[in-house]
Design an enzyme around this catalytic site. Structure first.
Site, PDB file in Angstrom:
ATOM      1  N   ALA A 193      17.726 -29.855  20.224  1.00 22.37           N
ATOM      2  CA  ALA A 193      17.027 -31.150  20.268  1.00 22.37           C
ATOM      3  C   ALA A 193      18.019 -32.285  20.037  1.00 22.37           C
ATOM      4  CB  ALA A 193      15.943 -31.184  19.205  1.00 22.37           C
ATOM      5  N   THR A 204       4.513 -17.961   4.203  1.00 22.93           N
ATOM      6  CA  THR A 204       4.103 -19.218   4.835  1.00 22.93           C
ATOM      7  C   THR A 204       5.117 -19.562   5.918  1.00 22.93           C
ATOM      8  OG1 THR A 204       4.069 -21.634   4.540  1.00 22.93           O
ATOM      9  CG2 THR A 204       5.177 -20.405   2.838  1.00 22.93           C
ATOM     10  N   ILE A 205       4.647 -20.099   7.023  1.00 24.02           N
ATOM     11  CA  ILE A 205       5.590 -20.433   8.094  1.00 24.02           C
ATOM     12  C   ILE A 205       6.439 -21.659   7.746  1.00 24.02           C
ATOM     13  CG2 ILE A 205       4.103 -19.455   9.900  1.00 24.02           C
ATOM     14  CD1 ILE A 205       3.644 -22.470  10.772  1.00 24.02           C
ATOM     15  N   ASP A 206       6.057 -22.378   6.691  1.00 23.44           N
ATOM     16  CA  ASP A 206       6.747 -23.638   6.373  1.00 23.44           C
ATOM     17  C   ASP A 206       8.120 -23.448   5.718  1.00 23.44           C
ATOM     18  OD1 ASP A 206       4.634 -25.089   7.358  1.00 23.44           O
ATOM     19  OD2 ASP A 206       3.652 -25.308   5.412  1.00 23.44           O
ATOM     20  N   HIS A 216      -1.526 -24.759  16.121  1.00 15.31           N
ATOM     21  CA  HIS A 216      -1.673 -23.440  15.499  1.00 15.31           C
ATOM     22  C   HIS A 216      -1.047 -22.292  16.281  1.00 15.31           C
ATOM     23  CE1 HIS A 216      -4.380 -25.496  12.742  1.00 15.31           C
ATOM     24  NE2 HIS A 216      -4.116 -24.478  11.933  1.00 15.31           N
ATOM     25  N   THR A 217      -0.522 -22.547  17.464  1.00 15.00           N
ATOM     26  CA  THR A 217       0.217 -21.459  18.136  1.00 15.00           C
ATOM     27  C   THR A 217       1.369 -21.005  17.228  1.00 15.00           C
ATOM     28  OG1 THR A 217       1.663 -23.034  19.251  1.00 15.00           O
ATOM     29  CG2 THR A 217      -0.231 -22.274  20.501  1.00 15.00           C
ATOM     30  N   ASP A 262       2.422 -21.939  -1.932  1.00 10.68           N
ATOM     31  CA  ASP A 262       2.457 -22.493  -3.289  1.00 10.68           C
ATOM     32  C   ASP A 262       1.071 -22.664  -3.902  1.00 10.68           C
ATOM     33  OD1 ASP A 262       1.971 -24.561  -1.507  1.00 10.68           O
ATOM     34  OD2 ASP A 262       3.074 -26.056  -2.675  1.00 10.68           O
ATOM     35  N   ARG A 294       4.070 -30.458   6.824  1.00  6.01           N
ATOM     36  CA  ARG A 294       3.599 -31.727   6.245  1.00  6.01           C
ATOM     37  C   ARG A 294       4.604 -32.259   5.237  1.00  6.01           C
ATOM     38  NH1 ARG A 294      -1.736 -29.790   6.818  1.00  6.01           N
ATOM     39  NH2 ARG A 294      -1.568 -28.602   4.890  1.00  6.01           N
ATOM     40  N   VAL A 333       0.834  -1.209   0.000  1.00  7.16           N
ATOM     41  CA  VAL A 333       0.000   0.000   0.000  1.00  7.16           C
ATOM     42  C   VAL A 333       0.870   1.260   0.000  1.00  7.16           C
ATOM     43  CG1 VAL A 333      -1.707   1.321   1.328  1.00  7.16           C
ATOM     44  CG2 VAL A 333      -1.964  -1.165   1.060  1.00  7.16           C
ATOM     45  N   ARG A 334       1.850   1.289   0.896  1.00  5.63           N
ATOM     46  CA  ARG A 334       2.676   2.497   0.998  1.00  5.63           C
ATOM     47  C   ARG A 334       3.510   2.706  -0.268  1.00  5.63           C
ATOM     48  NH1 ARG A 334       2.915   3.834   6.959  1.00  5.63           N
ATOM     49  NH2 ARG A 334       0.667   3.883   7.260  1.00  5.63           N
ATOM     50  N   ARG A 344      -9.844 -20.289   1.540  1.00  7.71           N
ATOM     51  CA  ARG A 344      -9.511 -21.256   0.503  1.00  7.71           C
ATOM     52  C   ARG A 344     -10.734 -21.286  -0.412  1.00  7.71           C
ATOM     53  NH1 ARG A 344      -6.161 -23.525   4.844  1.00  7.71           N
ATOM     54  NH2 ARG A 344      -4.060 -23.398   3.983  1.00  7.71           N
ATOM     55  N   ARG A 387       1.365 -20.483  14.142  1.00  9.12           N
ATOM     56  CA  ARG A 387       0.986 -19.596  13.027  1.00  9.12           C
ATOM     57  C   ARG A 387       0.710 -18.168  13.484  1.00  9.12           C
ATOM     58  NH1 ARG A 387      -1.750 -23.028   8.888  1.00  9.12           N
ATOM     59  NH2 ARG A 387      -3.416 -21.531   8.659  1.00  9.12           N
ATOM     60  N   ASP A 421       8.758 -23.423   2.658  1.00 12.80           N
ATOM     61  CA  ASP A 421       8.848 -24.529   1.690  1.00 12.80           C
ATOM     62  C   ASP A 421       8.749 -24.071   0.237  1.00 12.80           C
ATOM     63  OD1 ASP A 421       6.240 -23.721   1.799  1.00 12.80           O
ATOM     64  OD2 ASP A 421       5.385 -25.731   1.822  1.00 12.80           O
TER      65      ASP A 421
HETATM   66  P1  ADP Z   1      -1.261 -21.946   0.332  1.00 12.03           P
HETATM   67  O1  ADP Z   1      -1.154 -20.739  -0.551  1.00 12.03           O
HETATM   68  O2  ADP Z   1      -1.023 -21.616   1.766  1.00 12.03           O
HETATM   69  O3  ADP Z   1      -0.420 -23.087  -0.186  1.00 12.03           O
HETATM   70  P2  ADP Z   1      -3.712 -23.373  -0.529  1.00 12.03           P
HETATM   71  O4  ADP Z   1      -2.982 -24.531  -1.100  1.00 12.03           O
HETATM   72  O5  ADP Z   1      -4.873 -23.628   0.332  1.00 12.03           O
HETATM   73  O6  ADP Z   1      -2.784 -22.397   0.312  1.00 12.03           O
HETATM   74  O7  ADP Z   1      -4.193 -22.470  -1.764  1.00 12.03           O
HETATM   75  C1  ADP Z   1      -4.921 -21.281  -1.560  1.00 12.03           C
HETATM   76  C2  ADP Z   1      -5.930 -21.074  -2.663  1.00 12.03           C
HETATM   77  O8  ADP Z   1      -5.273 -20.922  -3.921  1.00 12.03           O
HETATM   78  C3  ADP Z   1      -6.897 -22.223  -2.891  1.00 12.03           C
HETATM   79  O9  ADP Z   1      -7.982 -22.231  -2.000  1.00 12.03           O
HETATM   80  C4  ADP Z   1      -7.373 -21.944  -4.307  1.00 12.03           C
HETATM   81  O10 ADP Z   1      -8.387 -20.965  -4.343  1.00 12.03           O
HETATM   82  C5  ADP Z   1      -6.130 -21.386  -4.968  1.00 12.03           C
HETATM   83  N1  ADP Z   1      -5.476 -22.477  -5.714  1.00 12.03           N
HETATM   84  C6  ADP Z   1      -4.691 -23.490  -5.235  1.00 12.03           C
HETATM   85  N2  ADP Z   1      -4.317 -24.342  -6.212  1.00 12.03           N
HETATM   86  C7  ADP Z   1      -4.898 -23.872  -7.348  1.00 12.03           C
HETATM   87  C8  ADP Z   1      -4.914 -24.302  -8.722  1.00 12.03           C
HETATM   88  N3  ADP Z   1      -4.248 -25.402  -9.126  1.00 12.03           N
HETATM   89  N4  ADP Z   1      -5.627 -23.566  -9.610  1.00 12.03           N
HETATM   90  C9  ADP Z   1      -6.285 -22.451  -9.217  1.00 12.03           C
HETATM   91  N5  ADP Z   1      -6.320 -22.008  -7.958  1.00 12.03           N
HETATM   92  C10 ADP Z   1      -5.636 -22.683  -7.034  1.00 12.03           C
END
Ligand code: ADP
Length: 319
Positions: free
Chosen positions: A186, A125-127, A249-250, A103, A171, A24-25, A72, A252, A129
């Site tokens: 650890a 994301t906290i992962d 979830h703590t 992702d 995961r 935004v800024r 989602r 996150r 990954d």
């Molecule tokens: P994260 O971003 O944390 O990995 P999710 O995997 O739940 O979270 O994805 C978030 C949202 O992104 C999903 O609810 C969906 O709306 C959208 N999304 C995920 N995969 C696809 C895909 N292959 N095509 C279109 N939208 C997607």
């Protein structure tokens, strides 16, 4: 670029607010209109969109979660849903989008890019990954949350001479378990990227016990299996008192660390710079403390790996 939209999607992560603030800024700085899209892609489809001003993002840099909320969306996975999303952005005059998420969210962003709508991904994301960046927004905060918990657990583990199996998020990625395990000292660290036999863990606990250690901490990434199963196995075979803590979830939540705030501010500002320069379909990242960007598809096609040197070091230090 006349107007930029920003949304957060998927799992929330501490520092997302600092990223929103930075988008935004930066837009205000460049005299570009900026719209906040609430509830991720579902909010985009539904037109849950509001113009943000310099004051809209005051007092949020220190807050966890995301003021734009997340969701989602199954509907967004359909071509019809994606078309609705694009139509909404066109109706508001938005001609570029910053997607803050993991992702899954980036997979969504590529769908918009394929339709010719410019998107830039900011890894949150906290992962930790996501390939193409050394760190993701939220990882450092989650890490600090985990080690604070482990330090406390260690006090009681020592007092009662116990083995603690601590389950942390991850995961498919063991970064949180590895870094937290290393930082909290650890004895064993179990990550999904490496096979560690339960008997090797058992052997280490046994050796430590014979050496007079009053406690052992076993860090288990959730993708490896349940910490309960590991604890039960050890208890059965060694007759040592074991306990389990699942941090859940703590991990996150909470106020983002300085590192996450700075990282989020840098990455999100860079995303705006790229959109302004006509770039599209890119993900921003940080490598060796330098801002970088890569094709989102490229990033999604790579496999995440844990840091090999850190893994070796954790084994060396926990003999
Ligand atoms: P994260 O971003 O944390 O990995 P999710 O995997 O739940 O979270 O994805 C978030 C949202 O992104 C999903 O609810 C969906 O709306 C959208 N999304 C995920 N995969 C696809 C895909 N292959 N095509 C279109 N939208 C997607």
């Amino acid at each position: 670029m006349k107007a930029i939209g920003v949304l957060t999607s998927g799992g929330d992560a501490p520092g997302m607010n600092a990223a929103i603030r930075s988008v935004v800024r930066s837009c205000v700085y460049y005299d570009i209109k900026v719209y906040g899209i609430y509830y991720g892609y579902q909010g985009l489809i539904n037109g849950n969109i509001e113009e943000l001003t310099i004051g809209s993002v005051g007092d949020i840099i220190q807050r966890g979660g995301t003021v734009l909320y997340s969701s989602r969306s199954e509907e967004f996975k359909t071509p019809e849903g994606q078309q609705k999303a694009i139509d909404q952005m066109r109706a508001f005059g938005i001609d570029g989008l910053v997607v803050i998420g993991g992702d899954g969210s980036f997979r969504g962003a590529t769908k918009l890019s394929e339709q010719g709508f410019p998107c830039i991904g900011v890894p949150g994301t906290i992962d930790n990954d996501i390939p193409g960046t050394d760190f993701t927004i939220g990882f450092d905060t989650a890490l600090n949350t985990v080690i604070e918990a482990v330090d406390k657990i260690r006090d009681t583990a020592t007092s009662h001479e116990r083995i603690y199996a601590i389950e942390v998020m991850g995961r498919d990625a063991g970064d949180l378990a590895l870094w937290a395990g290393l930082a909290a000292g650890a004895e064993s660290i179990l990550v999904p990227e490496r096979d560690t036999s339960i008997d090797a863990v058992l052997e280490k606990v046994k050796r430590g016990h014979e050496r007079g250690k009053r406690h052992s901490i076993i860090m288990v990434a959730e993708g490896v299996g349940s910490a309960v199963d590991y604890a039960n196995y050890i208890q059965e075979h060694l007759e040592l008192s074991t306990r389990v803590t699942v941090l859940g979830h703590t991990q996150r939540g909470g106020s983002p660390t300085a590192n996450d705030r700075v990282l989020a501010s840098r990455l999100a500002a860079y995303a705006v710079d790229l959109l302004k320069d006509g770039q599209a379909g890119r993900m921003v990242g940080i490598e060796n403390n330098q801002l970088v960007h890569d094709d989102i598809m490229n990033v999604l096609n790579k496999k995440h790996e844990i840091d090999q040197d850190l893994y070796a070091l954790s084994n060396r230090l926990s003999i």
